[in-house]
Write an enzyme that holds these catalytic residues in place. Structure first.
Site, short mmCIF file in Angstrom:
data_model
loop_
_atom_site.label_atom_id
_atom_site.label_comp_id
_atom_site.label_asym_id
_atom_site.label_seq_id
_atom_site.Cartn_x
_atom_site.Cartn_y
_atom_site.Cartn_z
N SER A 199 0.86 -1.19 0.00
CA SER A 199 0.00 0.00 0.00
C SER A 199 0.89 1.24 0.00
CB SER A 199 -0.90 0.01 1.23
OG SER A 199 -0.13 0.34 2.37
N LYS A 200 0.25 2.39 0.04
CA LYS A 200 1.00 3.65 0.01
C LYS A 200 1.99 3.79 1.16
CE LYS A 200 -1.69 7.00 -2.57
NZ LYS A 200 -3.14 7.08 -2.35
#
Ligand code: GLU
Length: 421
Positions: A199-200
């Site tokens: 994810s980010k």
């Protein structure tokens, strides 16, 4: 081989999607087949023209060119409706409260023969009759994908393994329409170095972010190829031609692959050092939107890992910069100002003013003063760059040239004088 990349345009192209696109592209290029781009834009709210443009832009930046498409899945709706009618007429599907459902036999099983995971068995007793069209007649996802893969004569569906549970349903639809399904390969998930789903939080998670962070598309292709695939246990660097030649689904791993931005940075640094200075300069100018002196690029090349490293590292070679107050306070003490004044004198007489002679001058001064090299070099570094981090000090001084170096040293001496007063 006819393969496809079928992104849903819900925003930026993420690393996982980029890897899926790359693997499909490598298979097409390696087999002389076709790479089809199909935009799965049936969710009209999320599939904005901007989102579609972002995907296309990311693929273009990665230099993954397609042979057919981009096709819009939404525009193929009449074909999907025709398939729904056909399934109802043949008795494979029936109406239920206005919606259309596919009949799944109670007995038996559907087997997915996956090129990566082997056989995956789905017992029909665990699959209900499922909806293929809503009561307003609009086709559902699995129906659209199955019909499109048939119509586009896809031979290998290579996609993320989050789609595994869709696959038996798509197989049933295809068979009910009288077609033999293509081969399938489901790619392992991507994790971050901490073992959690990517994810980010793990850094640059989209292709756009990678581009902005200054990675080179050829390095990104190389790195993405290794997320779940390997040729042998040792080879890390592959040109794109080598990837095309060597990539195969047989060597894709079943277990999750780890995206580690630090490894990508390291790999990118290697690619960056292999560029010739002119090419590196062109790419930097494109990223930064301004012209850069060739010597500044040459001096910074050794120390950069991404294009974005250039400006913080070597921007001082292009324009003057304010002092980093912390660096100033740390360096400009205990005789540093005197050493800087002596360095100014010595550099004023250095002839010719090139890296070799600047180095000789400054090393001689270090000996004369009987101090450590950094006692002379760090004050100069702060004076010319404003910070304690820069490319090699001799190259930097020589690149700035005598008059600019002396002007900056003088400014630093004035500032030090004012500090003392
Ligand atoms: N549109 C799907 C996605 O973006 C991919 C569908 C497929 O590859 O079959 O996840």
């Amino acid at each position: 081989m006819r393969v496809r990349f079928a992104p849903s345009p819900t925003g930026a192209l993420h690393i996982g999607g980029a890897r899926t696109a790359l693997y499909n592209w490598l298979l097409a290029r390696g087999s002389g087949g076709a790479f089809v781009l199909r935009i799965e834009d049936t969710d009209r709210e999320r599939s904005t023209p901007e989102n579609v443009a972002q995907i296309i832009d990311a693929l273009e930046w990665l230099e993954l060119d397609w042979d057919e498409g981009p096709f819009s899945q939404a525009e193929r709706r009449p074909r999907h409706e025709e398939a729904i009618r056909q399934l109802r007429e043949s008795g494979h599907a029936y109406e239920h409260e206005g919606a259309t459902r596919l009949r799944v036999p109670d007995e038996g099983r559907t087997v997915v023969r996956d090129a990566i995971r082997g056989e995956i068995v789905f017992e029909h007793s665990a699959i209900d009759d499922f909806t293929i069209a809503r009561s307003d007649g609009s086709p559902l996802y699995n129906l659209a994908v199955a019909v499109d893969d048939i119509d586009m004569r896809i031979t290998h569906v290579v996609r993320g393994d989050d789609h595994i549970s869709n696959t038996p349903r798509q197989l049933m639809i295809m068979r009910a329409l009288g077609h033999e399904p293509p081969a399938y390969a489901h790619l392992p998930l991507l994790h971050g170095p901490d073992g959690k789903k990517l994810s980010k939080r793990h850094g640059a998670a989209s292709v756009q972010a990678l581009r902005e962070a200054g990675y080179l598309p050829e390095a990104v292709r190389n790195y993405l190829a290794l997320l779940g695939w390997g040729y042998d246990d040792t080879t890390t660097f592959f040109t794109t031609e080598e990837l095309i030649e060597r990539f195969s689904l047989e060597r894709v791993s079943k277990s999750p692959a780890v995206f580690d931005e630090q490894k990508l940075r390291w790999m990118n640094g290697r690619y960056l050092r292999e560029l010739d200075v002119g090419e590196l300069r062109r790419r930097l100018e494109r990223l930064l939107g301004r012209e850069l002196p060739r010597e500044a690029v040459a001096v910074a090349q050794e120390k950069m890992q991404t294009l974005a490293d250039f400006w913080p590292l070597a921007g001082f070679l292009v324009e003057r910069r304010d002092y980093d107050e912390k660096a100033w306070g740390k360096v400009m003490r205990d005789g540093a100002v005197e050493n800087l004044a002596r360095a100014r004198e010595a550099l004023a007489g250095t002839e010719p003013f090139d890296t070799k002679h600047v180095e000789e001058t400054l090393r001689r001064l270090v000996d004369e003063l009987g101090v450590k090299p950094k006692d002379v070099f760090q004050p100069i570094r702060v004076a010319i760059s404003g910070t304690t981090v820069s490319p090699g000090i001799f190259e930097s001084v020589a690149t700035l040239g005598r008059s600019e170096t002396l002007a900056r040293v003088d400014a630093a001496l004035r500032r030090a004088g004012a500090d003392q007063a």
